[in-house]
Scaffold this motif. Structure first.
Motif, PDB file in Angstrom:
ATOM      1  N   PRO A  22      18.479 -36.114 -18.003  1.00 18.75           N
ATOM      2  CA  PRO A  22      17.020 -36.246 -17.998  1.00 18.75           C
ATOM      3  C   PRO A  22      16.289 -35.296 -17.048  1.00 18.75           C
ATOM      4  N   ALA A  23      16.999 -34.438 -16.331  1.00 20.21           N
ATOM      5  CA  ALA A  23      16.305 -33.561 -15.372  1.00 20.21           C
ATOM      6  C   ALA A  23      15.324 -32.650 -16.101  1.00 20.21           C
ATOM      7  N   ILE A  24      15.819 -31.968 -17.145  1.00 24.80           N
ATOM      8  CA  ILE A  24      14.982 -31.076 -17.951  1.00 24.80           C
ATOM      9  C   ILE A  24      15.157 -31.485 -19.413  1.00 24.80           C
ATOM     10  N   SER A  25      14.066 -31.821 -20.059  1.00 22.30           N
ATOM     11  CA  SER A  25      14.144 -32.372 -21.413  1.00 22.30           C
ATOM     12  C   SER A  25      14.460 -31.288 -22.441  1.00 22.30           C
ATOM     13  N   GLU A  26      14.990 -31.752 -23.581  1.00 21.71           N
ATOM     14  CA  GLU A  26      15.303 -30.845 -24.688  1.00 21.71           C
ATOM     15  C   GLU A  26      14.056 -30.067 -25.123  1.00 21.71           C
ATOM     16  N   GLU A  27      12.912 -30.758 -25.175  1.00 23.04           N
ATOM     17  CA  GLU A  27      11.669 -30.103 -25.591  1.00 23.04           C
ATOM     18  C   GLU A  27      11.269 -29.006 -24.604  1.00 23.04           C
ATOM     19  N   THR A  28      11.329 -29.319 -23.315  1.00 28.42           N
ATOM     20  CA  THR A  28      10.989 -28.315 -22.296  1.00 28.42           C
ATOM     21  C   THR A  28      11.911 -27.116 -22.402  1.00 28.42           C
ATOM     22  N   LEU A  29      13.206 -27.368 -22.618  1.00 30.51           N
ATOM     23  CA  LEU A  29      14.172 -26.273 -22.663  1.00 30.51           C
ATOM     24  C   LEU A  29      13.957 -25.391 -23.893  1.00 30.51           C
ATOM     25  N   HIS A  30      13.603 -26.012 -25.020  1.00 30.59           N
ATOM     26  CA  HIS A  30      13.291 -25.213 -26.209  1.00 30.59           C
ATOM     27  C   HIS A  30      12.104 -24.287 -25.944  1.00 30.59           C
ATOM     28  N   PHE A  31      11.034 -24.827 -25.396  1.00 29.38           N
ATOM     29  CA  PHE A  31       9.873 -23.986 -25.108  1.00 29.38           C
ATOM     30  C   PHE A  31      10.218 -22.903 -24.089  1.00 29.38           C
ATOM     31  N   HIS A  32      10.898 -23.318 -23.025  1.00 33.00           N
ATOM     32  CA  HIS A  32      11.138 -22.407 -21.904  1.00 33.00           C
ATOM     33  C   HIS A  32      12.050 -21.246 -22.322  1.00 33.00           C
ATOM     34  N   HIS A  33      13.120 -21.567 -23.039  1.00 36.71           N
ATOM     35  CA  HIS A  33      14.071 -20.536 -23.447  1.00 36.71           C
ATOM     36  C   HIS A  33      13.614 -19.800 -24.712  1.00 36.71           C
ATOM     37  N   PRO A 168      17.137 -18.693  -8.642  1.00 38.58           N
ATOM     38  CA  PRO A 168      15.691 -18.817  -8.782  1.00 38.58           C
ATOM     39  C   PRO A 168      15.299 -20.263  -9.103  1.00 38.58           C
ATOM     40  N   VAL A 169      14.258 -20.746  -8.454  1.00 36.31           N
ATOM     41  CA  VAL A 169      13.726 -22.078  -8.765  1.00 36.31           C
ATOM     42  C   VAL A 169      12.329 -21.885  -9.348  1.00 36.31           C
ATOM     43  N   ASP A 170      12.246 -22.016 -10.657  1.00 35.67           N
ATOM     44  CA  ASP A 170      11.020 -21.708 -11.397  1.00 35.67           C
ATOM     45  C   ASP A 170       9.996 -22.821 -11.193  1.00 35.67           C
ATOM     46  N   VAL A 171       8.861 -22.490 -10.577  1.00 36.76           N
ATOM     47  CA  VAL A 171       7.802 -23.494 -10.429  1.00 36.76           C
ATOM     48  C   VAL A 171       6.532 -23.095 -11.200  1.00 36.76           C
ATOM     49  N   ALA A 175       7.633 -24.690 -16.632  1.00 34.23           N
ATOM     50  CA  ALA A 175       8.990 -25.161 -16.324  1.00 34.23           C
ATOM     51  C   ALA A 175       9.069 -26.679 -16.272  1.00 34.23           C
ATOM     52  N   TYR A 176       7.922 -27.354 -16.026  1.00 37.31           N
ATOM     53  CA  TYR A 176       8.004 -28.792 -15.789  1.00 37.31           C
ATOM     54  C   TYR A 176       6.847 -29.626 -16.328  1.00 37.31           C
ATOM     55  N   TYR A 177       5.764 -28.976 -16.761  1.00 37.82           N
ATOM     56  CA  TYR A 177       4.540 -29.746 -17.014  1.00 37.82           C
ATOM     57  C   TYR A 177       4.664 -30.746 -18.162  1.00 37.82           C
ATOM     58  N   LEU A 178       5.408 -30.399 -19.217  1.00 35.47           N
ATOM     59  CA  LEU A 178       5.572 -31.313 -20.356  1.00 35.47           C
ATOM     60  C   LEU A 178       6.157 -32.655 -19.926  1.00 35.47           C
ATOM     61  N   GLN A 179       7.043 -32.615 -18.945  1.00 34.13           N
ATOM     62  CA  GLN A 179       7.732 -33.828 -18.494  1.00 34.13           C
ATOM     63  C   GLN A 179       7.113 -34.436 -17.253  1.00 34.13           C
ATOM     64  N   TYR A 180       6.757 -33.577 -16.315  1.00 36.00           N
ATOM     65  CA  TYR A 180       6.387 -34.068 -14.982  1.00 36.00           C
ATOM     66  C   TYR A 180       4.902 -33.893 -14.680  1.00 36.00           C
ATOM     67  N   ILE A 185       7.123 -31.971  -7.249  1.00 36.87           N
ATOM     68  CA  ILE A 185       8.191 -32.453  -6.358  1.00 36.87           C
ATOM     69  C   ILE A 185       9.223 -33.287  -7.127  1.00 36.87           C
ATOM     70  N   ASP A 186       8.779 -34.044  -8.121  1.00 38.16           N
ATOM     71  CA  ASP A 186       9.725 -34.852  -8.906  1.00 38.16           C
ATOM     72  C   ASP A 186      10.661 -33.952  -9.717  1.00 38.16           C
ATOM     73  N   TYR A 187      10.091 -32.905 -10.283  1.00 35.42           N
ATOM     74  CA  TYR A 187      10.902 -31.906 -10.995  1.00 35.42           C
ATOM     75  C   TYR A 187      11.937 -31.293 -10.048  1.00 35.42           C
ATOM     76  N   LEU A 188      11.496 -30.866  -8.873  1.00 32.51           N
ATOM     77  CA  LEU A 188      12.423 -30.218  -7.935  1.00 32.51           C
ATOM     78  C   LEU A 188      13.527 -31.175  -7.498  1.00 32.51           C
ATOM     79  N   ASN A 189      13.158 -32.429  -7.263  1.00 35.63           N
ATOM     80  CA  ASN A 189      14.156 -33.404  -6.813  1.00 35.63           C
ATOM     81  C   ASN A 189      15.145 -33.792  -7.907  1.00 35.63           C
ATOM     82  N   SER A 190      14.837 -33.433  -9.165  1.00 39.71           N
ATOM     83  CA  SER A 190      15.727 -33.796 -10.279  1.00 39.71           C
ATOM     84  C   SER A 190      16.846 -32.783 -10.495  1.00 39.71           C
TER      85      SER A 190
END
Ligand code: MN3
Length: 204
Positions: A22-33, A168-171, A175-180, A185-190
């Motif tokens: 659950p750290a990075i969702s399938e939807e986020t990864l599809h968009f991001h990649h 690299p830590v993408d902020v 990278a995180y808005y769809l989920q977080y 900070i919640d994204y980074l801690n995941s």
């Protein structure tokens, strides 16, 4: 990282799209990649097309060295080249959720001598990533014989400063808005359970 040259292609993910949940969702990864990284690849190729003298240069050299092209074109190549490099490296630095094991060997020794402990290192990396104003990255880099944490705006890359990029830590919000949403900070801690420290060790 590698020795890719023009024309650049989209490197497939080294795991499935739902592997980081659950750290990075399938939807986020599809968009991001598939969308964001693909766009950087396409724009980098378009920016390089008019300059055959740059077509044999590796991505590392394109980012590390001044280019013999006009300023705006150089900026376009550096920005999109950074987008390709930073994302390709980042996706390699992850592994399926829960399979992460703590760094050991030479990486752990460097972390301990540079930051005193792994826990302190992780705190500083998250702090640096929180400090990025707007879009950018927190970075773990190697400077000759020790490690450093820094943060850089946009798609800037440590190679341009003579430093070796390790993580690299993408902020950027994509990278995180769809989920977080706004909870960076919640994204980074995941991210702990998906870190591929074995791969990062090979970059030393
Ligand atoms: Mn990104």
């Amino acid at each position: 990282m590698n020795h890719m040259t023009y024309p650049f292609t989209l490197e497939p993910l080294p795991y499935s799209y739902n592997a980081l949940e659950p750290a990075i969702s399938e939807e986020t990864l599809h968009f991001h990649h598939d969308k964001h990284l693909q766009t950087y690849v396409d724009k980098l190729n378009a920016a390089l097309k008019p300059f055959p003298e740059l077509h044999d240069m590796t991505l590392e050299d394109l980012l590390a060295k001044p280019l013999t092209v006009p300023g705006p074109e150089e900026r376009e190549i550096k920005n999109n080249g950074g987008g390709v490099y930073n994302h390709t490296l980042m996706f390699r630095c992850y592994k399926p959720y829960g399979e992460s094991i703590p760094p050991e060997g030479p990486l752990m020794e460097l972390i301990q001598t540079s930051f005193s402990s792994f826990e302190s290192f992780m705190e500083q990396l998250i702090q640096a990533s929180m400090t990025v104003f707007g879009s950018g990255y927190g970075w773990l880099v190697k400077d000759i014989d020790h490690l450093k944490i820094l943060h850089l705006p946009n798609q800037d890359n440590p190679l341009s400063m003579g430093l070796k990029p390790l993580l690299p830590v993408d902020v950027w919000e994509h990278a995180y808005y769809l989920q977080y949403q706004n909870r960076r900070i919640d994204y980074l801690n995941s991210l702990g359970p998906i870190m591929n420290w074995e791969y990062i060790t090979t970059l030393l």
